[in-house]
Design a protein around this motif. Structure first.
Motif, PDB file in Angstrom:
ATOM      1  N   LEU A   7       0.838  -1.247   0.113  1.00  0.00           N
ATOM      2  CA  LEU A   7       0.009  -0.053   0.026  1.00  0.00           C
ATOM      3  C   LEU A   7       0.616   1.251  -0.056  1.00  0.00           C
ATOM      4  O   LEU A   7       0.453   2.318  -0.642  1.00  0.00           O
ATOM      5  CB  LEU A   7      -0.862  -0.109   1.244  1.00  0.00           C
ATOM      6  CG  LEU A   7      -2.194  -1.291   1.167  1.00  0.00           C
ATOM      7  CD1 LEU A   7      -2.794  -0.878   2.463  1.00  0.00           C
ATOM      8  CD2 LEU A   7      -2.917  -0.862  -0.010  1.00  0.00           C
ATOM      9  N   THR A   8       1.973   0.948   0.698  1.00  0.00           N
ATOM     10  CA  THR A   8       2.822   2.312   0.856  1.00  0.00           C
ATOM     11  C   THR A   8       3.476   2.415  -0.730  1.00  0.00           C
ATOM     12  O   THR A   8       3.427   3.429  -1.110  1.00  0.00           O
ATOM     13  CB  THR A   8       4.071   2.108   1.772  1.00  0.00           C
ATOM     14  OG1 THR A   8       3.394   1.926   3.227  1.00  0.00           O
ATOM     15  CG2 THR A   8       5.050   3.177   1.791  1.00  0.00           C
ATOM     16  N   GLU A   9       3.721   1.501  -1.214  1.00  0.00           N
ATOM     17  CA  GLU A   9       4.597   1.643  -2.740  1.00  0.00           C
ATOM     18  C   GLU A   9       3.481   2.220  -3.723  1.00  0.00           C
ATOM     19  O   GLU A   9       3.834   3.027  -4.472  1.00  0.00           O
ATOM     20  CB  GLU A   9       4.774   0.263  -3.055  1.00  0.00           C
ATOM     21  CG  GLU A   9       5.555   0.275  -4.260  1.00  0.00           C
ATOM     22  CD  GLU A   9       5.702  -1.198  -4.925  1.00  0.00           C
ATOM     23  OE1 GLU A   9       6.676  -1.124  -5.912  1.00  0.00           O
ATOM     24  OE2 GLU A   9       5.289  -1.966  -4.715  1.00  0.00           O
ATOM     25  N   SER A  10       2.256   1.726  -3.359  1.00  0.00           N
ATOM     26  CA  SER A  10       1.138   2.251  -4.409  1.00  0.00           C
ATOM     27  C   SER A  10       0.740   3.740  -4.079  1.00  0.00           C
ATOM     28  O   SER A  10       0.722   4.628  -5.051  1.00  0.00           O
ATOM     29  CB  SER A  10      -0.238   1.634  -4.220  1.00  0.00           C
ATOM     30  OG  SER A  10       0.105   0.233  -4.516  1.00  0.00           O
ATOM     31  N   ALA A  11       1.043   4.043  -2.748  1.00  0.00           N
ATOM     32  CA  ALA A  11       0.637   5.613  -2.538  1.00  0.00           C
ATOM     33  C   ALA A  11       1.681   6.531  -3.052  1.00  0.00           C
ATOM     34  O   ALA A  11       1.694   7.489  -3.534  1.00  0.00           O
ATOM     35  CB  ALA A  11       0.606   5.782  -0.596  1.00  0.00           C
ATOM     36  N   LEU A  12       3.078   6.143  -2.897  1.00  0.00           N
ATOM     37  CA  LEU A  12       4.030   6.854  -3.382  1.00  0.00           C
ATOM     38  C   LEU A  12       3.966   6.992  -5.042  1.00  0.00           C
ATOM     39  O   LEU A  12       4.547   7.903  -5.533  1.00  0.00           O
ATOM     40  CB  LEU A  12       5.360   6.129  -3.088  1.00  0.00           C
ATOM     41  CG  LEU A  12       5.601   5.898  -1.528  1.00  0.00           C
ATOM     42  CD1 LEU A  12       6.998   5.408  -1.288  1.00  0.00           C
ATOM     43  CD2 LEU A  12       5.648   7.342  -1.018  1.00  0.00           C
ATOM     44  N   ASP A  13       3.452   5.991  -5.762  1.00  0.00           N
ATOM     45  CA  ASP A  13       3.228   6.055  -7.135  1.00  0.00           C
ATOM     46  C   ASP A  13       2.435   7.305  -7.485  1.00  0.00           C
ATOM     47  O   ASP A  13       2.332   7.846  -8.790  1.00  0.00           O
ATOM     48  CB  ASP A  13       2.655   4.702  -7.397  1.00  0.00           C
ATOM     49  CG  ASP A  13       3.618   3.699  -8.039  1.00  0.00           C
ATOM     50  OD1 ASP A  13       4.639   4.282  -8.592  1.00  0.00           O
ATOM     51  OD2 ASP A  13       3.378   2.614  -7.920  1.00  0.00           O
ATOM     52  N   LEU A  45      -1.429   7.500   2.327  1.00  0.00           N
ATOM     53  CA  LEU A  45      -0.800   6.698   3.457  1.00  0.00           C
ATOM     54  C   LEU A  45      -1.667   6.873   4.872  1.00  0.00           C
ATOM     55  O   LEU A  45      -1.748   5.538   5.261  1.00  0.00           O
ATOM     56  CB  LEU A  45       0.516   7.149   3.849  1.00  0.00           C
ATOM     57  CG  LEU A  45       1.931   6.997   2.911  1.00  0.00           C
ATOM     58  CD1 LEU A  45       2.900   7.801   3.476  1.00  0.00           C
ATOM     59  CD2 LEU A  45       2.032   5.633   2.722  1.00  0.00           C
ATOM     60  N   LEU A  46      -2.381   7.619   4.940  1.00  0.00           N
ATOM     61  CA  LEU A  46      -3.270   7.584   6.041  1.00  0.00           C
ATOM     62  C   LEU A  46      -4.407   6.661   6.104  1.00  0.00           C
ATOM     63  O   LEU A  46      -4.895   6.005   6.724  1.00  0.00           O
ATOM     64  CB  LEU A  46      -3.859   9.046   6.472  1.00  0.00           C
ATOM     65  CG  LEU A  46      -4.765   9.215   7.725  1.00  0.00           C
ATOM     66  CD1 LEU A  46      -4.023   8.703   8.964  1.00  0.00           C
ATOM     67  CD2 LEU A  46      -5.141  10.547   7.907  1.00  0.00           C
ATOM     68  N   ALA A  47      -4.910   6.546   4.604  1.00  0.00           N
ATOM     69  CA  ALA A  47      -6.101   5.674   4.324  1.00  0.00           C
ATOM     70  C   ALA A  47      -5.585   4.489   4.454  1.00  0.00           C
ATOM     71  O   ALA A  47      -6.145   3.501   4.721  1.00  0.00           O
ATOM     72  CB  ALA A  47      -6.404   6.168   2.790  1.00  0.00           C
ATOM     73  N   ALA A  48      -4.254   4.286   3.875  1.00  0.00           N
ATOM     74  CA  ALA A  48      -3.579   2.666   3.925  1.00  0.00           C
ATOM     75  C   ALA A  48      -3.293   2.296   5.423  1.00  0.00           C
ATOM     76  O   ALA A  48      -3.663   1.229   5.803  1.00  0.00           O
ATOM     77  CB  ALA A  48      -1.903   2.844   2.983  1.00  0.00           C
ATOM     78  N   ILE A  49      -3.039   3.294   6.220  1.00  0.00           N
ATOM     79  CA  ILE A  49      -3.052   2.732   7.648  1.00  0.00           C
ATOM     80  C   ILE A  49      -4.286   2.655   8.246  1.00  0.00           C
ATOM     81  O   ILE A  49      -4.495   1.656   8.997  1.00  0.00           O
ATOM     82  CB  ILE A  49      -2.431   3.955   8.509  1.00  0.00           C
ATOM     83  CG1 ILE A  49      -1.022   4.190   8.323  1.00  0.00           C
ATOM     84  CG2 ILE A  49      -2.456   3.749  10.102  1.00  0.00           C
ATOM     85  CD1 ILE A  49      -0.149   5.499   8.643  1.00  0.00           C
TER      86      ILE A  49
END
Length: 223
Positions: free
Chosen positions: A112-118, A151-155
């Motif tokens: 999820l972090t990798e996708s967020a950075l994309d 990232l907050l949504a991923a958390i």
């Protein structure tokens, strides 16, 4: 304990199970983010077209993450019993359950972090690099700040998943509401305990989801 229970007997069980679940979720969330965030950043920057291309490292790390994500959590729980005993000294209790829960969750959060950075605008990255910034400046001043709402949504999504994982940890005596539901609800055929644990778990998930969505909207609005 078979059959119905008095409220005086049921209430302490539910309170204790809830507190144990909150403890497990909180501790597991901390370690999941602590491990998953840098792993996700490394996956992003180590791509062949990334900021620090390391194709072999990226391939190996990506394969390990994919394996971790593909294993059913109940299988992982059992497979990690020796490691948990080595690390904690026991496989029973809420603290021991944090180990398999974290190991099961951090690969998910890393992706999820990798996708967020994309989703970060590459123009911001190029601007920092053109001004003489290095990779650490890009990560600290562009990637993580710009990806913060995602990232907050991923958390939020990860914490919801952790609630489910900690409930399943009750299968191996992990404590919390899952253990309570199995020992007092399922094994002793007590519908009150089952109903109580389900209601509390649903309330937890809804509370986390609503709070996370509200924070994401507020942060996105400020931007």
């Amino acid at each position: 304990m078979r059959g119905r229970m008095n409220w005086e007997d049921l209430w302490p069980l539910l309170v204790n199970g809830t507190l144990e679940t909150l403890y497990m979720v909180g501790l597991a969330a901390f370690f999941t983010i602590l491990i998953g965030l840098p792993v996700g950043v490394l996956l992003f920057i180590s791509r062949s077209n990334g900021l620090a291309p390391m194709p072999k490292v990226n391939a190996i790390l990506g394969a390990l993450i994919n394996i971790g994500r593909s294993l059913p959590f109940i299988v992982l729980l059992i497979a990690l019993i020796p490691f948990t005993r080595l690390l904690i000294g026991t496989t029973l209790g809420s603290t021991a359950a944090v180990v398999p829960v974290t190991i099961g969750a951090f690969p998910f959060f890393a992706r999820l972090t990798e996708s967020a950075l994309d989703e970060v605008d590459y123009g911001r990255i190029e601007a920092i690099l053109s001004m003489g910034g290095n990779i650490w400046h890009v990560i600290g001043k562009a990637l993580l700040p710009e990806a913060l709402p995602t990232l907050l949504a991923a958390i939020t999504l990860t914490v919801v998943m952790l609630i489910g994982f900690t409930s399943m940890a009750g299968v191996i005596g992990g404590g919390g509401l899952g253990d309570l539901a199995i020992r007092y609800g399922y094994q002793r055929f007590n519908d009150q305990v089952m109903a109580g644990t389900v209601i509390i778990l649903v309330a937890m998930v809804q509370g986390v989801q609503m709070t996370g969505e509200r924070l994401v909207r507020r942060l996105a609005h400020r931007r």
